[in-house]
Design an enzyme around this catalytic site. Structure first.
Site, short mmCIF file in Angstrom:
data_model
loop_
_atom_site.label_atom_id
_atom_site.label_comp_id
_atom_site.label_asym_id
_atom_site.label_seq_id
_atom_site.Cartn_x
_atom_site.Cartn_y
_atom_site.Cartn_z
N TYR A 1 0.83 -1.21 0.00
CA TYR A 1 0.00 0.00 0.00
C TYR A 1 0.87 1.27 0.00
CZ TYR A 1 -3.56 -3.42 1.46
OH TYR A 1 -4.39 -4.52 1.54
N1 LIG Z 1 -5.41 -8.97 1.10
C1 LIG Z 1 -5.82 -8.39 -0.02
O1 LIG Z 1 -5.51 -8.81 -1.15
C2 LIG Z 1 -6.68 -7.18 0.07
C3 LIG Z 1 -7.33 -6.68 -1.08
C4 LIG Z 1 -8.15 -5.58 -0.95
C5 LIG Z 1 -8.33 -5.00 0.29
N2 LIG Z 1 -7.68 -5.47 1.40
C6 LIG Z 1 -7.84 -4.83 2.73
O2 LIG Z 1 -9.23 -4.67 3.03
C7 LIG Z 1 -9.50 -3.28 3.18
C8 LIG Z 1 -10.92 -2.97 2.70
O3 LIG Z 1 -11.09 -3.32 1.33
P1 LIG Z 1 -11.19 -2.24 0.17
O4 LIG Z 1 -10.15 -1.19 0.36
O5 LIG Z 1 -11.26 -2.98 -1.08
O6 LIG Z 1 -12.51 -1.57 0.31
P2 LIG Z 1 -13.88 -1.47 1.05
O7 LIG Z 1 -13.74 -1.04 2.46
O8 LIG Z 1 -14.61 -2.70 0.73
O9 LIG Z 1 -14.48 -0.26 0.22
C9 LIG Z 1 -13.81 0.98 0.12
C10 LIG Z 1 -14.49 1.80 -0.97
O10 LIG Z 1 -15.86 2.03 -0.62
C11 LIG Z 1 -16.09 3.41 -0.33
N3 LIG Z 1 -16.82 3.46 0.95
C12 LIG Z 1 -16.31 3.21 2.19
N4 LIG Z 1 -17.26 3.34 3.13
C13 LIG Z 1 -18.41 3.66 2.47
C14 LIG Z 1 -19.73 3.92 2.91
N5 LIG Z 1 -20.04 3.88 4.19
N6 LIG Z 1 -20.66 4.22 1.98
C15 LIG Z 1 -20.34 4.26 0.67
N7 LIG Z 1 -19.11 4.03 0.19
C16 LIG Z 1 -18.14 3.72 1.09
C17 LIG Z 1 -14.73 4.03 -0.22
O11 LIG Z 1 -14.72 5.36 -0.70
P3 LIG Z 1 -14.07 6.58 0.17
O12 LIG Z 1 -12.69 6.17 0.60
O13 LIG Z 1 -14.10 7.68 -0.81
O14 LIG Z 1 -15.01 6.76 1.32
C18 LIG Z 1 -13.87 3.15 -1.14
O15 LIG Z 1 -14.01 3.53 -2.49
C19 LIG Z 1 -8.39 -2.60 2.39
O16 LIG Z 1 -8.27 -1.24 2.69
C20 LIG Z 1 -7.23 -3.45 2.78
O17 LIG Z 1 -6.76 -3.12 4.07
C21 LIG Z 1 -6.88 -6.56 1.29
#
Ligand SMILES: NC(=O)c1ccc[n+]([C@@H]2O[C@H](COP(=O)([O-])OP(=O)(O)OC[C@H]3O[C@@H](n4cnc5c(N)ncnc54)[C@H](OP(=O)(O)O)[C@@H]3O)[C@@H](O)[C@H]2O)c1
Length: 303
Positions: free
Chosen positions: A49
């Site tokens: 990241y």
């Molecule tokens: N191990 C892996 O391969 C892997 C892969 C992906 C993710 N991860 C981990 O899991 C975490 C979460 O997954 P993710 O980053 O894919 O995303 P997520 O939390 O599933 O979604 C984040 C997205 O949704 C939006 N969002 C967040 N809260 C919201 C709400 N209450 N209402 C509407 N939209 C909302 C955010 O926009 P804004 O930021 O503009 O609010 C962002 O675009 C990551 O940050 C990472 O730590 C791990």
């Protein structure tokens, strides 16, 4: 298991965590402070990241005792297909040491191999075992591993991973793998719980437009159930993961959403609605699709 703000899974991890993917160092610092202020005590980071300095600053600035926060980070294993050299045993050890410096920590609580992308993945796992013995991480696990890549570790006579962090939401419900992890006492951690939302990664360059079409049906159902339960769709999706026994992660750079996503303890999805959400499964991973791979199927053969 009862789901409260204080409940933890078998490795002591609070069930709701804050993810830091797609945040700059500055955003990570501010968002981690907001998250800790809102009550999160579980932060999910990764070498890939490129913001661990900001995440570390945020944890420090929030002034919360280290032992109260569960910190996960991940090794980027290297991936020949992307021209990224694979890390060997010594490089894996050195990588966590460097990450700890950036995070301003003397240990993390959980260290994961980010995905089974390297031919050297068993050697990397051996290094994680050593990092645990050295006290640089309390627990070790994997991410994006399927049954085959987990079994490779076990069949090699190495220790079984304590946790597996995988994409998990109604469109990608990973039913067989979830059952396998449960039978083998491997802690499940969900990422990209919010992938079904139209607001997911919808800023330019974040990649959320890939596969956006396949989410339409899911969005109709989540909206209907969320309205009925008087919660947002984001809260509904996170709660769905929790009720499946997962720890869940969410990421946002917006303080109000960071608070909203932690507000998942005071309602329950009734069984019938859980089943409707379960019925949306398409076995379709979305999170890595902008990178053009499914990390769970990308493991090169072991030599
Ligand atoms: N191990 C892996 O391969 C892997 C892969 C992906 C993710 N991860 C981990 O899991 C975490 C979460 O997954 P993710 O980053 O894919 O995303 P997520 O939390 O599933 O979604 C984040 C997205 O949704 C939006 N969002 C967040 N809260 C919201 C709400 N209450 N209402 C509407 N939209 C909302 C955010 O926009 P804004 O930021 O503009 O609010 C962002 O675009 C990551 O940050 C990472 O730590 C791990």
């Amino acid at each position: 298991m009862e789901i409260t703000q204080k409940s933890r899974n078998a490795i002591g991890m609070p069930l709701v965590g804050f993810g830091t993917y797609q945040l700059t160092n500055e955003q990570a610092e501010l968002s981690v402070i907001e998250a800790l202020k809102a009550g999160y005590r579980h932060i999910d980071s990764a070498e890939g990241y490129r913001n661990e300095e900001g995440t570390g600053k945020g944890m420090k600035a929030a002034g919360i005792a280290r032992e109260e926060i569960f910190v996960t980070t991940k090794l980027f294993p290297g991936f020949q297909q992307w021209g990224s050299p694979e890390k060997n045993y010594d490089q894996t050890i050195e990588t966590l040491k460097k990450q700890l410096t950036q995070l301003q920590l003397d240990h993390v609580d959980l260290y994961l191999i980010n995905a089974p992308l390297a031919v050297l993945r068993l050697e990397q796992w051996g290094a994680l075992e050593e990092l645990k013995k050295m006290g640089l991480t309390k627990h070790i696990g994997v991410s994006n591993y399927n049954e085959v890549t987990i079994k490779e570790i076990i069949d090699a006579g190495l220790t079984k991973p304590e946790a597996n962090q995988i994409e998990f939401h109604p469109i990608c419900a990973q039913i067989d793998l979830t059952r396998y992890m449960k039978e083998n006492a491997i802690v499940p951690i969900a990422y990209s719980s919010l992938a079904p939302l139209s607001t997911w990664r919808n800023e330019v360059g974040q990649g959320g437009e890939v596969l956006a079409e396949i989410k339409k049906e899911c969005q109709l159902v989540t909206k209907e159930i969320a309205d009925k339960l008087n919660v947002s769709e984001a809260r509904l999706l996170l709660r769905w993961g929790l009720q499946h026994g997962y720890s869940v992660l969410s990421k946002s750079g917006k303080p109000e959403r960071i608070r909203e996503n932690f507000n998942v303890f005071n309602f329950e999805i009734p069984v019938g609605d859980m089943e409707r959400l379960n019925g949306l499964n398409q076995n379709q991973p979305i999170a890595w699709s902008a990178n053009g791979i499914n990390p769970m199927e990308a493991a090169p053969p072991l030599r």
